[in-house]
Design an enzyme around this catalytic site. Structure first.
Site, mmCIF file in Angstrom:
data_model
loop_
_atom_site.group_PDB
_atom_site.id
_atom_site.type_symbol
_atom_site.label_atom_id
_atom_site.label_comp_id
_atom_site.label_asym_id
_atom_site.label_seq_id
_atom_site.Cartn_x
_atom_site.Cartn_y
_atom_site.Cartn_z
ATOM 1 N N HIS A 49 -7.884 -4.534 -5.045
ATOM 2 C CA HIS A 49 -9.152 -4.019 -5.571
ATOM 3 C C HIS A 49 -9.232 -4.035 -7.103
ATOM 4 C CE1 HIS A 49 -7.199 -0.102 -5.978
ATOM 5 N NE2 HIS A 49 -7.250 0.168 -4.699
ATOM 6 N N HIS A 102 -2.278 8.948 4.271
ATOM 7 C CA HIS A 102 -3.316 8.557 3.307
ATOM 8 C C HIS A 102 -4.335 7.693 4.049
ATOM 9 C CE1 HIS A 102 -5.134 7.225 -0.347
ATOM 10 N NE2 HIS A 102 -4.312 6.270 -0.681
ATOM 11 N N GLU A 130 -6.521 5.571 2.790
ATOM 12 C CA GLU A 130 -6.826 4.239 2.249
ATOM 13 C C GLU A 130 -6.285 3.174 3.213
ATOM 14 O OE1 GLU A 130 -5.872 3.609 -1.922
ATOM 15 O OE2 GLU A 130 -7.332 1.975 -1.999
ATOM 16 N N ASP A 178 -4.922 0.344 3.254
ATOM 17 C CA ASP A 178 -3.645 -0.382 3.183
ATOM 18 C C ASP A 178 -2.557 0.381 3.952
ATOM 19 O OD1 ASP A 178 -4.117 1.445 1.053
ATOM 20 O OD2 ASP A 178 -2.421 0.667 -0.065
ATOM 21 N N HIS A 191 -3.428 9.729 -4.695
ATOM 22 C CA HIS A 191 -4.539 9.615 -5.609
ATOM 23 C C HIS A 191 -5.894 9.745 -4.926
ATOM 24 C CE1 HIS A 191 -5.617 5.225 -4.709
ATOM 25 N NE2 HIS A 191 -4.627 5.537 -3.908
ATOM 26 N N ASP A 223 1.934 6.519 -1.515
ATOM 27 C CA ASP A 223 1.678 5.795 -2.769
ATOM 28 C C ASP A 223 2.576 6.263 -3.928
ATOM 29 O OD1 ASP A 223 -0.263 3.979 -1.979
ATOM 30 O OD2 ASP A 223 -1.932 5.295 -2.459
ATOM 31 N N TYR A 263 1.964 0.285 -11.628
ATOM 32 C CA TYR A 263 1.296 0.963 -10.505
ATOM 33 C C TYR A 263 0.765 2.320 -10.970
ATOM 34 C CZ TYR A 263 0.373 2.531 -5.789
ATOM 35 O OH TYR A 263 -0.262 2.972 -4.663
ATOM 36 N N HIS A 272 4.781 1.581 -0.861
ATOM 37 C CA HIS A 272 4.721 0.208 -1.403
ATOM 38 C C HIS A 272 6.038 -0.104 -2.116
ATOM 39 C CE1 HIS A 272 0.377 -0.182 -0.798
ATOM 40 N NE2 HIS A 272 0.187 0.956 -1.428
HETATM 41 FE FE1 FEO Z 1 -3.940 4.500 -2.095
HETATM 42 FE FE2 FEO Z 1 -1.531 2.349 -1.159
HETATM 43 O O1 FEO Z 1 -3.169 3.229 -1.034
#
Ligand code: FEO
Length: 392
Positions: A28, A82, A84, A86, A148, A167, A195, A226
């Protein structure tokens, strides 16, 4: 899609079952030159537990890795750290294969977010201090709101001393080697900084609150969402997070500019060299040649920032406007800044750059440098003298 993906054991009966996104170069808008991973973890205990899923494009990899250990139908517990996508992207597909699994998420934001994306599933709301037993092991939930997203949380397993951090403490780095000590530490720490700068910079206070909440925990492994799993350099990444979340900056300058006919570029060179002459190392970024995500990573820990744009159609260059918009959203702290640029007539851009630097929270330390047409040697000497005279 058929694949031969296998789980990787990271501790007794705990497996990495995530996916490696080797080719991802843009997350993104954040340019990820080294790809990424979407880490998910499977704990084989009396209750089979899955921590997070993966981007939907990687559901086959995820399911193959889970299946190399247990049938997905046997999953009893899913932790959604989370919303999000991903991390939650394959949640619905996993839940369809494991219809009895309870899905643990934060209340109200995790519940709201997951329901909006995946409809009604077997959600269980948790709050700070809640824990569940999955057999020999306990999982304690620590919500980390706005780290986040509002729904974010981490999970701690005291018997294993593993923090499943999603994250937090992660980095975008595609690697076949799961642990910090199997990879190049300099690259990992650079990517972790990048990051933090691009994802977590606006949330320093929340990061400090989370670090306090985690402060009393004995941690022998940080299983991130990640990149690599920390097991050897845990103190290093925790120290970095302490410094980054406190907004620590060093005596370093970053000069960012765009130019039409090299005049603003000449100013940028002069400012860069003047900082260097002042014994302040300075980086020189032509905005057309370096991704914004790399530039803000450097700005993040540099005390000084100079931004330049010529004037075009009574405005700043759109490249610089986009950069300043991105910077403003990241809410940088503790930066001292100046604006500069050349112009043919009007010269409005330099004032607009200065306004945006102020709006981004920077302290202006020098009146804007405005030069009509091509800077003369005398004008360049004057700029150098002003930078050298800065009382900083
Ligand atoms: Fe905030 Fe890795 O997603």
């Amino acid at each position: 899609m058929m694949n031969n993906c296998k789980a990787i054991q990271i501790s007794e009966n705990i497996f990495w079952v995530g996916a490696v996104d080797w080719s991802m170069r843009n997350f993104h808008g954040y340019e990820t030159e080294r790809g990424s991973t979407y880490n998910a973890y499977l704990i084989v205990d009396e209750k089979i537990t899955l921590i997070d899923t993966a981007k939907i494009d990687f559901k086959d990899e995820l399911l193959a890795r889970i299946s190399s250990v247990v049938e997905p139908a046997k999953i009893d517990v899913i932790i959604s750290s989370h919303v999000e996508p991903d991390h939650s992207g394959a949640l619905k597909e996993v839940a369809a294969l494991a219809p009895n699994a309870e899905i643990f998420t934060t209340n109200p934001n995790g519940l709201k977010g997951l329901t909006a994306r995946y409809g009604k599933l077997n959600y269980k709301a948790v709050k700070a201090g809640d824990e569940i037993s999955i057999g020999k092991r306990t999982l304690k939930f620590v919500p980390t709101p706005m780290l986040h997203w509002p729904d974010s949380m981490v999970t701690y397993c005291p018997e294993e001393k593993i923090l499943f951090s999603n994250d937090a403490f992660g980095e975008h780095l595609a690697t076949a080697l799961r642990f910090d000590d199997e990879n190049d530490l300099e690259i990992i720490l650079h990517e972790a900084k990048k990051y933090y700068a691009n994802i977590l910079m606006p949330f320093g206070k929340q990061a400090q609150t989370a670090l306090k909440a985690l402060g009393g925990l004995e941690i022998k492994m940080i299983a991130t969402g990640h990149g690599v799993i920390w097991r050897t350099h845990i103190d290093k990444i925790l120290d970095c997070y302490k410094k980054w979340s406190a907004g620590e900056v060093s005596e370093r300058a970053v000069v960012v500019f765009d130019s039409m006919w090299h005049s603003t570029e000449i100013l940028a060179r002069t400012i860069t060299e003047a900082f260097a002459a002042k014994k302040i190392p300075a980086a020189f970024y032509d905005i057309k040649k370096t991704p914004l995500s790399d530039i803000v990573t450097d700005i993040f820990t540099s005390k000084y920032l100079a931004v330049g744009s010529p004037t075009i159609n009574n405005q700043m260059m759109p490249t610089i406007a986009a950069f300043l918009c991105y910077l403003k959203g990241l809410r940088p702290v503790n930066h001292k800044a100046l604006a500069f640029g050349s112009y043919g007539w009007g010269g409005q851009s330099i004032g607009y750059v200065e306004d945006e630097l102020k709006a981004a929270g920077c302290e202006i330390i020098l009146d804007k440098i405005r030069v009509a047409n091509i800077p003369t040697a005398a004008q360049l000497d004057d700029i150098t003298a002003k930078i050298l005279a800065l009382d900083v």
